[in-house]
Design an enzyme around this catalytic site. Sequence first.
Site, PDB file in Angstrom:
ATOM      1  N   CYS A 105       1.265  -0.911   0.071  1.00 61.00           N
ATOM      2  CA  CYS A 105       0.090  -0.252   0.102  1.00 61.00           C
ATOM      3  C   CYS A 105       1.270   1.425  -0.316  1.00 61.00           C
ATOM      4  O   CYS A 105       0.432   2.496   0.731  1.00 61.00           O
ATOM      5  CB  CYS A 105      -0.640  -0.141   1.065  1.00 61.00           C
ATOM      6  SG  CYS A 105      -1.989  -1.641   1.467  1.00 61.00           S
ATOM      7  N   PHE A 245      -1.977  -1.512  21.993  1.00 63.54           N
ATOM      8  CA  PHE A 245      -1.217  -2.004  22.711  1.00 63.54           C
ATOM      9  C   PHE A 245      -2.745  -3.006  23.900  1.00 63.54           C
ATOM     10  O   PHE A 245      -1.793  -3.105  25.045  1.00 63.54           O
ATOM     11  CB  PHE A 245      -0.279  -1.557  23.700  1.00 63.54           C
ATOM     12  CG  PHE A 245       0.957  -0.790  22.817  1.00 63.54           C
ATOM     13  CD1 PHE A 245       1.623  -2.240  22.260  1.00 63.54           C
ATOM     14  CD2 PHE A 245       0.870   0.598  22.299  1.00 63.54           C
ATOM     15  CE1 PHE A 245       3.246  -1.564  21.631  1.00 63.54           C
ATOM     16  CE2 PHE A 245       2.240   0.413  21.792  1.00 63.54           C
ATOM     17  CZ  PHE A 245       3.111  -0.103  21.734  1.00 63.54           C
ATOM     18  N   ILE A 246      -3.206  -3.923  22.149  1.00 66.26           N
ATOM     19  CA  ILE A 246      -4.515  -4.190  23.694  1.00 66.26           C
ATOM     20  C   ILE A 246      -3.676  -5.672  23.667  1.00 66.26           C
ATOM     21  O   ILE A 246      -3.808  -6.663  22.589  1.00 66.26           O
ATOM     22  CB  ILE A 246      -5.785  -4.811  22.802  1.00 66.26           C
ATOM     23  CG1 ILE A 246      -6.086  -2.951  22.578  1.00 66.26           C
ATOM     24  CG2 ILE A 246      -6.582  -5.785  23.536  1.00 66.26           C
ATOM     25  CD1 ILE A 246      -7.298  -3.148  21.646  1.00 66.26           C
ATOM     26  N   ARG A 247      -3.241  -6.685  25.116  1.00 67.32           N
ATOM     27  CA  ARG A 247      -1.992  -7.361  25.182  1.00 67.32           C
ATOM     28  C   ARG A 247      -2.347  -7.497  26.904  1.00 67.32           C
ATOM     29  O   ARG A 247      -2.520  -7.187  27.211  1.00 67.32           O
ATOM     30  CB  ARG A 247      -1.255  -7.148  24.354  1.00 67.32           C
ATOM     31  CG  ARG A 247      -0.203  -6.860  23.963  1.00 67.32           C
ATOM     32  CD  ARG A 247       0.889  -6.761  23.069  1.00 67.32           C
ATOM     33  NE  ARG A 247       1.325  -5.775  21.580  1.00 67.32           N
ATOM     34  CZ  ARG A 247       1.972  -5.791  21.280  1.00 67.32           C
ATOM     35  NH1 ARG A 247       3.221  -5.554  21.915  1.00 67.32           N
ATOM     36  NH2 ARG A 247       2.047  -5.003  19.592  1.00 67.32           N
ATOM     37  N   GLY A 248      -3.040  -9.108  26.742  1.00 66.49           N
ATOM     38  CA  GLY A 248      -3.149  -9.574  27.969  1.00 66.49           C
ATOM     39  C   GLY A 248      -4.150  -9.586  28.635  1.00 66.49           C
ATOM     40  O   GLY A 248      -5.675  -8.592  28.417  1.00 66.49           O
ATOM     41  N   ASP A 249      -3.406  -8.432  29.745  1.00 65.60           N
ATOM     42  CA  ASP A 249      -4.984  -7.169  30.119  1.00 65.60           C
ATOM     43  C   ASP A 249      -4.321  -5.943  30.801  1.00 65.60           C
ATOM     44  O   ASP A 249      -5.201  -5.274  31.787  1.00 65.60           O
ATOM     45  CB  ASP A 249      -4.881  -8.048  32.076  1.00 65.60           C
ATOM     46  CG  ASP A 249      -4.009  -8.057  33.085  1.00 65.60           C
ATOM     47  OD1 ASP A 249      -2.603  -7.589  32.515  1.00 65.60           O
ATOM     48  OD2 ASP A 249      -3.735  -8.099  34.542  1.00 65.60           O
ATOM     49  N   ARG A 250      -3.975  -5.515  29.412  1.00 58.04           N
ATOM     50  CA  ARG A 250      -3.331  -3.802  29.738  1.00 58.04           C
ATOM     51  C   ARG A 250      -3.671  -3.421  27.939  1.00 58.04           C
ATOM     52  O   ARG A 250      -3.983  -3.920  27.204  1.00 58.04           O
ATOM     53  CB  ARG A 250      -2.398  -3.757  29.676  1.00 58.04           C
ATOM     54  CG  ARG A 250      -1.758  -4.518  28.630  1.00 58.04           C
ATOM     55  CD  ARG A 250       0.106  -4.051  29.341  1.00 58.04           C
ATOM     56  NE  ARG A 250       0.620  -4.821  27.910  1.00 58.04           N
ATOM     57  CZ  ARG A 250       1.911  -3.884  27.317  1.00 58.04           C
ATOM     58  NH1 ARG A 250       1.369  -2.744  27.768  1.00 58.04           N
ATOM     59  NH2 ARG A 250       2.583  -4.192  26.288  1.00 58.04           N
TER      60      ARG A 250
END
Length: 261
Positions: A105, A245-250
């Site tokens: 792109c 940064f949606i990773r695990g519980d953060r």
Amino acid sequence: MDIVSRQKVRRFEAGTFQEIESSVATEYPLTIYVNDQELVTIVCTPEHLEDLVVGFLTSEGIVRGPGDIDSVDIIEATGHAKVSANFVNKFNAKYRGKRYITSCCGKSRENFYFQSDASLVNVKQNSNLKLTTDRIFRLMEKFEQNSATFHQTGGVHNAALCSSAEIIYSRMDIGRHNALDKIYGRALKDGTATDDKAIIFSGRISSEILVKTAKLGCGIILSRSAPTELAINMAEELNITTVGFIRGDRLNVYSGFERIT
């Protein structure tokens, strides 16, 4: 047509080389013709091609929506998409030509990208959708479970349209814009409302991806990766919530804080 092929490779691991077979994403050039005039060649993943064509033509302002399209004929053997349209936007008709949009792109996309985007500058999203952090983590978990081709090849982008409760459509492509155009095309064809939906995206939230989200009419975009500064500025201007940064519980909320609780 296969979207993944098996290729022999030499892998170096634990100090030695070994020959193995590895899964590789298929790259497929699709040339779109509108009323027998060549418009563009898009390098893409060869699945959900009609969704891609409808989403691309609408997103780029070539047509106003699926109502302007009488038929889409995909000829996989030759890599052609022949579109019969009863209306073509005259402003964009002058941009017709033999353009080539690569899977990365790059600059070739800019000729299209900036044609119909100026009108978005003052169009704010009025989505009433709100998501809890717990719901975001659950949606992202489902999204990852639906990303088999990415985990198999590492060479595609994934996108999904979701409500607060579930993922409605998932699409993948070697081109990040294509994945969103496939989502857009499917939603347009089904008549699915998008103002109460969110986009989940596998990669970086760039300004182009933010604009695609705005064109879809969604007020929230979620990603495991991060947005760029320009994307955040545009999101604030267009009233779009960006969550990265949606990773695990953060996770990080970069704009539109009021929609995330």
